[in-house]
Design an enzyme around this catalytic site. Structure first.
Site, mmCIF file in Angstrom:
data_model
loop_
_atom_site.group_PDB
_atom_site.id
_atom_site.type_symbol
_atom_site.label_atom_id
_atom_site.label_comp_id
_atom_site.label_asym_id
_atom_site.label_seq_id
_atom_site.Cartn_x
_atom_site.Cartn_y
_atom_site.Cartn_z
ATOM 1 N N ARG A 22 26.455 57.974 26.974
ATOM 2 C CA ARG A 22 27.901 58.186 26.791
ATOM 3 C C ARG A 22 28.652 56.844 26.762
ATOM 4 N NH1 ARG A 22 32.798 56.730 28.563
ATOM 5 N NH2 ARG A 22 31.945 56.687 30.686
ATOM 6 N N ASP A 23 28.722 56.190 27.876
ATOM 7 C CA ASP A 23 29.498 54.948 27.973
ATOM 8 C C ASP A 23 28.917 53.870 27.061
ATOM 9 O OD1 ASP A 23 31.104 52.867 28.762
ATOM 10 O OD2 ASP A 23 30.512 52.870 30.850
ATOM 11 N N HIS A 214 30.789 51.450 39.491
ATOM 12 C CA HIS A 214 30.548 51.326 38.031
ATOM 13 C C HIS A 214 30.979 49.917 37.639
ATOM 14 C CE1 HIS A 214 30.709 53.325 33.873
ATOM 15 N NE2 HIS A 214 31.148 52.100 33.656
ATOM 16 N N HIS A 216 30.584 46.124 35.540
ATOM 17 C CA HIS A 216 30.241 45.477 34.273
ATOM 18 C C HIS A 216 29.851 44.029 34.555
ATOM 19 C CE1 HIS A 216 32.844 48.886 33.024
ATOM 20 N NE2 HIS A 216 31.843 49.053 32.191
ATOM 21 N N CYS A 248 31.929 45.290 26.063
ATOM 22 C CA CYS A 248 33.151 45.284 26.864
ATOM 23 C C CYS A 248 34.306 45.072 25.903
ATOM 24 C CB CYS A 248 33.129 44.189 27.922
ATOM 25 S SG CYS A 248 34.645 44.135 28.890
ATOM 26 N N ASN A 257 28.135 47.169 30.504
ATOM 27 C CA ASN A 257 27.644 47.803 31.717
ATOM 28 C C ASN A 257 26.484 46.985 32.293
ATOM 29 O OD1 ASN A 257 29.157 50.410 31.767
ATOM 30 N ND2 ASN A 257 28.197 50.641 29.762
HETATM 31 MG MG MG Z 1 31.235 51.125 31.655
#
Ligand code: MG
Length: 315
Positions: A22-23, A214, A216, A248, A257
């Site tokens: 997803r992300d 979460h 990065h 990003c 991520n």
């Molecule tokens: Mg993310």
């Protein structure tokens, strides 16, 4: 945070929430064919990760890369012990998720209005009002609900965000009935001292088992932040992405991520119980790299490659 509480929590298995389907994919230019997404999720299911964020029921016009989430959820192998979650922005998305037999949904807001308006076209308060009927309906149907708070440390528009507004949003999400909160360090700039300041406050009102981090890796701080959250505070859930897929959008060219295999390696090396095979994750990252047509960069996978090509000269 009491160190004894952190010590107790650190004995629990770490839950890896794999967000690449997803992300990761939503930031990519290419549309990955549905059958390939399904194969990827099935492969990720066998790495030992606790949860896979497998899709998103946002408008297909807004995120065409994930327009096939209904089909994906219907076709994946659901391995016992693995949770398959999806993002849900509104009631229409919730109905789609329910129809696809999704058992865990995620709603998403932020700690700063500027980011929320830019990202979901609503202020933080408006977004929380929008979630209320969704969370109620989800709980009525026996689903689990995750609440995302983006910009938990830095906002690309407002700069440093103090822990207090994050606490406020977290309490409002808990009041709505979410089961867990994921803290999004959106631009990947936070240092361990800022993660400490945030967790020092939040953990006065929530137990560590209900928080996920979460992070990065834009500034190379992600692993330091993960280890700080685990060792000092007993946080045992981390969102990460095979190969670091995700980009990003606020720092073009930067890594996104934190890579799952790097998190797994770092936590295991620090003594954590992490039931994930990082080599299987690297295989998934290699598949992903082909699907998105560009290299992925995790430290762990580079070292694996380097070892294979090292000359056998001793000095
Ligand atoms: Mg993310």
């Amino acid at each position: 945070m009491l160190s004894s509480a952190a010590h107790d929590s650190r004995r629990l298995p770490v839950r890896i929430i794999e967000v690449s389907p997803r992300d990761g994919l939503q930031h990519e230019a290419v549309f990955v064919p549905t059958a390939r997404k399904i194969a990827l999720i099935n492969a990720l299911s066998r790495t030992g990760v606790a949860e896979i964020e497998a899709g998103s029921f946002v408008s297909p016009a807004a995120i065409p890369q994930l327009a096939d989430s209904d089909e994906v959820f219907r076709a994946i192998d659901r391995i016992p012990g693995v949770t398959y979650s999806a993002l849900v922005p509104n009631e229409r998305g919730f109905e789609r998720a329910r129809a696809a037999a999704v058992k865990k949904i995620a709603v998403f807001t932020a700690a700063s209005d500027s980011f929320a308006i830019h990202n979901i076209k609503a202020t933080v308060s408006e977004s929380l009002a929008r979630f209320r009927p969704i969370v109620l309906a989800a709980k009525r149907d026996g689903m689990l609900v995750r609440g995302y708070i983006s910009t938990a440390v830095f906002c690309p528009y407002e700069g440093r965000i103090s822990p207090m507004p994050v606490l406020d949003v977290m309490m409002r999400l808990l009041d709505l009935g979410v089961d867990e909160v994921s803290l999004g360090e959106t631009i990947g700039k936070a240092s361990p001292s800022e993660i400490r300041a945030l967790l020092d406050l939040l953990l006065t009102r929530i137990e560590p088992a209900r928080l996920s981090l979460h992070v990065h890796d834009t500034y190379g701080m992600a692993i330091a932040n993960v280890l700080t959250a685990w060792w000092d505070y007993g946080i045992t859930a981390f969102d990460c992405s095979a190969g670091g897929l995700g980009g990003c959008p606020y720092a073009p060219g930067a890594s996104g991520n934190v890579a799952t295999e790097d998190v797994v390696f770092a936590l295991k090396a620090s003594g954590a119980l992490v039931p994930v095979d990082e080599k299987l994750v690297v295989h998934c990252a290699q598949q992903l790299s082909v699907l998105v047509r560009h290299p992925l960069n995790s430290r762990f996978s580079r070292i694996q490659e380097d070892r294979a090509t090292q000359p056998t000269v001793k000095v």
